[in-house]
Write an enzyme that holds these catalytic residues in place. Structure first.
Site, PDB file in Angstrom:
ATOM      1  N   TYR A 185       0.829  -1.213   0.000  1.00 32.80           N
ATOM      2  CA  TYR A 185       0.000   0.000   0.000  1.00 32.80           C
ATOM      3  C   TYR A 185       0.866   1.267   0.000  1.00 32.80           C
ATOM      4  O   TYR A 185       0.388   2.341   0.354  1.00 32.80           O
ATOM      5  CB  TYR A 185      -0.907   0.031   1.236  1.00 32.80           C
ATOM      6  CG  TYR A 185      -2.154  -0.835   1.162  1.00 32.80           C
ATOM      7  CD1 TYR A 185      -2.098  -2.154   0.744  1.00 32.80           C
ATOM      8  CD2 TYR A 185      -3.395  -0.321   1.548  1.00 32.80           C
ATOM      9  CE1 TYR A 185      -3.235  -2.951   0.715  1.00 32.80           C
ATOM     10  CE2 TYR A 185      -4.537  -1.100   1.516  1.00 32.80           C
ATOM     11  CZ  TYR A 185      -4.453  -2.416   1.094  1.00 32.80           C
ATOM     12  OH  TYR A 185      -5.587  -3.201   1.068  1.00 32.80           O
ATOM     13  N   LYS A 227       5.400 -14.624   1.346  1.00 35.60           N
ATOM     14  CA  LYS A 227       5.342 -15.415   0.115  1.00 35.60           C
ATOM     15  C   LYS A 227       6.770 -15.435  -0.426  1.00 35.60           C
ATOM     16  O   LYS A 227       7.041 -15.052  -1.567  1.00 35.60           O
ATOM     17  CB  LYS A 227       4.357 -14.767  -0.872  1.00 35.60           C
ATOM     18  CG  LYS A 227       4.109 -15.562  -2.130  1.00 35.60           C
ATOM     19  CD  LYS A 227       3.487 -16.934  -1.910  1.00 35.60           C
ATOM     20  CE  LYS A 227       3.452 -17.710  -3.227  1.00 35.60           C
ATOM     21  NZ  LYS A 227       3.073 -19.137  -3.028  1.00 35.60           N
ATOM     22  N   ASP A 277      -0.609 -18.414   0.823  1.00 29.80           N
ATOM     23  CA  ASP A 277      -1.574 -19.366   0.262  1.00 29.80           C
ATOM     24  C   ASP A 277      -1.877 -20.478   1.269  1.00 29.80           C
ATOM     25  O   ASP A 277      -3.035 -20.855   1.483  1.00 29.80           O
ATOM     26  CB  ASP A 277      -1.094 -19.919  -1.092  1.00 29.80           C
ATOM     27  CG  ASP A 277       0.376 -20.318  -1.114  1.00 29.80           C
ATOM     28  OD1 ASP A 277       1.082 -20.126  -0.090  1.00 29.80           O
ATOM     29  OD2 ASP A 277       0.844 -20.827  -2.152  1.00 29.80           O
ATOM     30  N   ASP A 279      -4.804  -7.571   4.736  1.00 27.23           N
ATOM     31  CA  ASP A 279      -6.120  -7.137   4.263  1.00 27.23           C
ATOM     32  C   ASP A 279      -6.936  -8.346   3.814  1.00 27.23           C
ATOM     33  O   ASP A 279      -8.092  -8.529   4.209  1.00 27.23           O
ATOM     34  CB  ASP A 279      -5.949  -6.146   3.105  1.00 27.23           C
ATOM     35  CG  ASP A 279      -7.282  -5.753   2.511  1.00 27.23           C
ATOM     36  OD1 ASP A 279      -8.188  -5.382   3.282  1.00 27.23           O
ATOM     37  OD2 ASP A 279      -7.437  -5.833   1.277  1.00 27.23           O
ATOM     38  N   ASP A 294     -10.401 -10.419   5.724  1.00 24.37           N
ATOM     39  CA  ASP A 294     -11.734 -10.689   5.177  1.00 24.37           C
ATOM     40  C   ASP A 294     -12.052 -12.177   5.320  1.00 24.37           C
ATOM     41  O   ASP A 294     -13.201 -12.556   5.579  1.00 24.37           O
ATOM     42  CB  ASP A 294     -11.845 -10.266   3.701  1.00 24.37           C
ATOM     43  CG  ASP A 294     -12.575  -8.931   3.535  1.00 24.37           C
ATOM     44  OD1 ASP A 294     -12.343  -8.025   4.369  1.00 24.37           O
ATOM     45  OD2 ASP A 294     -13.378  -8.783   2.586  1.00 24.37           O
TER      46      ASP A 294
HETATM   47  C1  IPM Z   1      -9.853  -2.535   4.999  1.00 30.17           C
HETATM   48  C2  IPM Z   1     -10.343  -2.040   3.674  1.00 30.17           C
HETATM   49  C3  IPM Z   1      -9.387  -0.987   3.132  1.00 30.17           C
HETATM   50  C4  IPM Z   1      -8.015  -1.594   3.021  1.00 30.17           C
HETATM   51  C5  IPM Z   1      -9.825  -0.417   1.756  1.00 30.17           C
HETATM   52  C6  IPM Z   1     -11.205   0.173   1.836  1.00 30.17           C
HETATM   53  C7  IPM Z   1      -8.821   0.540   1.193  1.00 30.17           C
HETATM   54  O1  IPM Z   1     -10.507  -3.096   2.778  1.00 30.17           O
HETATM   55  O2  IPM Z   1      -9.725  -1.717   5.927  1.00 30.17           O
HETATM   56  O3  IPM Z   1      -9.604  -3.729   5.117  1.00 30.17           O
HETATM   57  O4  IPM Z   1      -7.713  -2.294   2.044  1.00 30.17           O
HETATM   58  O5  IPM Z   1      -7.219  -1.370   3.923  1.00 30.17           O
HETATM   59 MN    MN Z   2     -10.119  -5.041   3.632  1.00 32.20          MN
END
Ligand code: IPM
Ligand code: MN
Length: 347
Positions: free
Chosen positions: A135, A185, A218, A242, A246
């Site tokens: 990032y 990785k 992975d 990130d 999720d």
């Molecule tokens: C998170 C979100 C953000 C990220 C996006 C919205 C830029 O997905 O906080 O996980 O990737 O950090």
């Molecule tokens: Mn995210």
């Protein structure tokens, strides 16, 4: 009475109702535990962009600097503002400017919540590097729109940045069950990820009490599904963290439960607390956004402010609410109903 000054940035979509819901719970927790929370609301959002041409004013970061903490809802309304513009105009600059280098995301099942896995018992703390890596924003495009077009996005891993997030991960592991999974990785990315692995090994010498295991991203993705109960603290780079969080949200029953804290561990600037989920345009006007992720993030904020008992009280109230079945399935209960059940449980 201690008063904490909190900057509220509800943002877009379901960010607004979930921040409102969380705020009522946090204020009540303050009243019960002898401190005050004073809110200053900032309308910075995609709507704000449409009105002013920017996601926040030019001095937005300086304005926020004076607060004790920031509670953020969600940023993004892609129908009006491209995500790359809205996120680089608000959320991402705050994380970087305030050196919120540790993004902490807990993944466990709340009572009454059924995840998609048969194996139910897990308690994972993901520590995501939050200011550099993939990032970094370093890169560019040339020959745009021509057959010779080139796009480059450079992942930046500094010794300072990698060392501090790894040490943070080791400290968290030491305070929990003593296990650290370091995710890279390095079989494919031979510069940055080999560097991360080497740093992990070197720093491990200072933490003989922590059992550290390197994983490739992975394999970690598979492990979080197949054997999440074998994991304690997981530390990863910005993008890997990130994605894994999720996945962590999914196994804990969905994004409505996934909390996060963008922490400046040195306390040289405010930290920011936000749910992992986004603005959810598809359900934004239905009144059914789950506020639990934001309430939990708020509890992490209270903990960061030093209000441990209040934070624990909020989590007990959330757990009592979900144990009674409320808010445990997507779309089943209204935002207000979930928040008022948590409030009642709080006392
Ligand atoms: C998170 C979100 C953000 C990220 C996006 C919205 C830029 O997905 O906080 O996980 O990737 O950090
Ligand atoms: Mn995210």
């Amino acid at each position: 009475m201690t008063t904490y000054r909190i900057a509220l940035i509800p943002g877009d979509g379901i960010g607004l109702p979930v921040v409102d819901a969380a705020w009522t719970v946090l204020e009540r927790a303050g009243a019960l535990h002898g401190f005050q929370l004073s809110a200053t609301r900032f309308p910075w959002s995609c709507d704000f962009y449409r009105q002013t041409g920017a996601m926040m004013p030019a001095d937005g970061i300086e304005t926020l600097r004076g607060f004790d903490a920031i509670l953020l809802g969600a940023v993004g309304w892609p129908a009006a503002v491209p995500d790359a513009v809205s996120l680089h105009g608000l959320l991402l600059p705050i994380r970087k400017a305030f050196r919120q280098y540790a993004n902490i995301r807990p993944h466990r099942l709340l009572p009454g919540v059924e995840g998609p896995l048969r194996r139910q018992g897990f308690d994972i703390l993901c520590i995501r590097e939050n200011t550099e890596g993939e990032y970094s924003g370093a890169g560019g495009r040339v020959h745009v729109g021509t057959p010779d077009e080139v796009a480059v996005e450079t992942a930046v891993f500094t010794r300072v940045g990698v060392e501090r997030i790894l040490r943070f991960g080791f400290e968290q592991a030491r305070a929990r069950r003593g296990k650290l999974a370091s995710v890279t990785k390095s079989n494919a990315q031979k510069h940055t990820m080999v560097f991360w692995d080497e740093m992990t090994k070197a720093i491990a010498a200072d933490y003989p009490d922590v059992e550290v295991t390197p994983y490739h991203i992975d394999a970690m993705a598979a492990r979080m599904v197949m054997a999440p109960d074998t994991l304690d603290v997981v530390v990863a780079s910005n993008l890997f963290g990130d994605i894994l969080t999720d996945l962590g949200a999914a196994i804990q029953g969905g994004l409505g439960f996934a909390a996060s804290a963008n922490i400046n561990p040195d306390r040289t600037a405010p930290s920011m607390f936000e749910p992992v989920h986004g603005s959810a345009p598809d359900i934004a006007h239905l009144g059914i956004a789950n506020p639990i992720a934001t309430i939990w993030s708020g509890a992490m904020m209270l903990e960061h402010l030093g209000e441990r008992e209040a934070a624990a009280g909020v989590m007990r109230a959330v757990e009592a609410a979900t144990a009674s079945g409320i808010g445990t399935r997507p779309g089943q209960d209204r935002t207000d109903a979930i928040a008022s059940t948590v409030l009642r449980a709080l006392g």
